[in-house]
Design an enzyme around this catalytic site. Structure first.
Site, PDB file in Angstrom:
ATOM      1  N   LYS A 105     -30.494 -18.901 -46.250  1.00 40.14           N
ATOM      2  CA  LYS A 105     -29.997 -19.751 -45.155  1.00 40.14           C
ATOM      3  C   LYS A 105     -28.583 -19.324 -44.820  1.00 40.14           C
ATOM      4  O   LYS A 105     -27.877 -18.778 -45.667  1.00 40.14           O
ATOM      5  CB  LYS A 105     -29.986 -21.219 -45.592  1.00 40.14           C
ATOM      6  CG  LYS A 105     -30.045 -22.191 -44.430  1.00 40.14           C
ATOM      7  CD  LYS A 105     -31.460 -22.381 -43.939  1.00 40.14           C
ATOM      8  CE  LYS A 105     -31.523 -23.232 -42.705  1.00 40.14           C
ATOM      9  NZ  LYS A 105     -32.914 -23.572 -42.362  1.00 40.14           N
ATOM     10  N   ALA A 221     -37.046 -29.745 -32.918  1.00 36.81           N
ATOM     11  CA  ALA A 221     -38.102 -30.379 -33.721  1.00 36.81           C
ATOM     12  C   ALA A 221     -38.516 -31.726 -33.118  1.00 36.81           C
ATOM     13  O   ALA A 221     -39.705 -31.994 -32.919  1.00 36.81           O
ATOM     14  CB  ALA A 221     -37.611 -30.550 -35.161  1.00 36.81           C
TER      15      ALA A 221
END
Ligand code: NAD
Length: 415
Positions: A105, A221
């Site tokens: 990440k 999302a």
């Protein structure tokens, strides 16, 4: 109140799993820590001519099962511990979906809402200039996350390609169509989440066409989760929110119109025909499905007892603290844990890499079919493990994912 450290949460979740799997202490210790962390300083000449210095990170958590994979987040409150936690969760996510990838990440502490496109491009390219030797299709493949988008991915891919002296489309995913992107990547996280919600509703006997939904966060999302809820299942989204607040209409919202309003005004708030609601109130609504789709640690021991939903579908990463998790399980609320529920994004990112490598691009229907197969398989495996071991869905997902990574490390002779 002291802020909850997401990496401590990720480590505690792993510790619980280590007990269930009876992991040997050496393996457990390796899995508790990132393999590699890169900290970078990025001086950028801003539009006003002044130099501003940004801090960035890339964490490669574990690559026993394949190259690290994970998004890059641009956020003013980004911390190294958030990036560590997210990279750990990426490791478990890729393993749970049985993708041949490890976890990583990245993040840059910045406020993209206050930056011009030129400044964002300079920052994106500067980040790649600092990390390029440690990333790439065979080492670590970044992707978008909160406040990063396909344009930012293209700048990064272009910078990496220039440094390598050749086209390197497979080094970053989440690119636009026509520039190495995959059909179906735009709504993949929400779509994958819906495949798992569909399975959960079958298991719980909930009729999706009559279900009510509340969604916290209205970005990639959250917005697509709302859109697909209505479009595919006829389910009713009654409340949504963003960083400025929320809105509710018990008769249901039109997700597209709300999105148009957000694009025009910068927020979902004040959408005509709705009442205002706070982010906290939204979480406590009586609905069939609650989708946290914003940031970490929003369902805690403080508010968990007030939740009235039947399903928590975690599209966001890390929305539930370990204390709250135990209470959700005791209260019979079915949790689709983050690294299962939101795995659609990385799964289609993986499909994108595959297509980049063999230079042939699939039709949308093919992507959806493959995604459905992967998500449904993973959900059913987690459900079965949860029933077999009599543990909650998150612990069950950990058991499957961690065992695969531990087995890979053992086979490679790392532990
Ligand atoms: P995004 O930047 O597109 O949207 C984030 C949304 O959250 C925005 O609507 C923003 O206003 C809202 N928000 C920010 N702070 C908030 C707060 N304090 N309260 C309520 N809302 C707030 O980001 P995204 O890509 O939709 O990511 C959302 C979550 O989903 C993150 O946890 C991310 O890690 C996770 N996720 C995203 C993907 C993906 O493919 N986009 C994949 C896996 C997981």
């Amino acid at each position: 109140m002291a802020k909850i450290n997401p990496f401590e949460v990720a480590q505690r979740q792993l510790d619980e799993c280590a007990k269930i799997l009876k992991l040997d202490p050496g393996t457990h210790q390796v899995l508790r820590n990132p393999k590699r962390e890169i900290h970078v300083t990025l001086p950028i000449k801003m539009d006003d001519g002044k130099v501003k210095v940004f801090k960035g990170f890339r964490v490669q958590y574990n690559d026993a099962r394949g190259p690290a994979k994970g998004g890059i987040r641009f956020h003013p409150e980004e911390t190294i511990d958030t990036v560590r936690a997210l990279s750990a969760w990426m490791t478990w996510k890729c393993s749970l979906l049985d993708l041949p990838l490890g976890g990583g990440k990245g993040g840059i502490i910045c406020n993209p809402k206050e930056m011009s496109p030129t400044e964002l491009e300079k920052l994106s390219r500067a980040y790649i200039d600092q990390v390029w030797q440690l990333i790439g299709p065979e080492q670590d493949i970044p992707a978008p996350d909160v406040y990063t988008n396909p344009q930012i991915m293209v700048w990064m891919m272009d910078e990496y390609s220039k440094l390598m002296g050749k086209a390197q489309f497979g080094t970053i995913t989440g690119k636009p169509l026509g520039l190495g992107g995959s059909a179906g990547r735009g709504d993949a996280t929400a779509r994958g989440g819906w495949y798992t919600i569909r399975e959960a509703c079958k298991f719980l006997g909930i009729n999706l066409s009559k279900a009510t939904i509340a969604i916290q966060g209205y970005g990639n999302a959250g917005y697509f989760a709302a859109l697909l809820a209505k479009k595919f299942f006829g389910a009713k989204v009654i409340a949504v929110s963003d960083s400025k607040g929320g809105i509710i209409n018990k008769d249901g919202l039109d997700p597209d119109k709300v999105n148009q309003h957000k694009t025009k005004t910068g927020s979902v708030i004040n959408f005509p025909g709705t009442s205002p609601i706070s982010n906290e109130q939204l979480l406590e609504l009586k609905v069939d499905i609650l989708c946290p789709a914003a940031l970490e640690n929003v369902i805690t021991d403080k508010n968990v007892k007030n939740l009235k939903t039947k399903i928590v579908a975690e599209l966001a990463n890390g929305p539930t603290t370990p204390e709250a998790d135990d209470i959700l399980y005791k209260n019979g609320i079915h949790v689709i844990p983050d690294f299962l529920c939101n795995a659609g994004g990385v799964t289609v990112s993986y499909f994108e890499m595959v297509q980049n490598f063999y230079m042939y691009y699939w039709e949308e229907d093919e992507v959806y079919k493959q995604l459905d197969r992967k998500m449904t398989h993973a959900y059913q495996a987690v459900l079965k493990t949860s029933q077999d071991y009599k543990i909650n869905m998150r612990k069950a997902a950990y058991v499957i994912a961690v065992k695969r990574v531990a087995d890979a490390m053992k086979a490679r002779g790392w532990v």
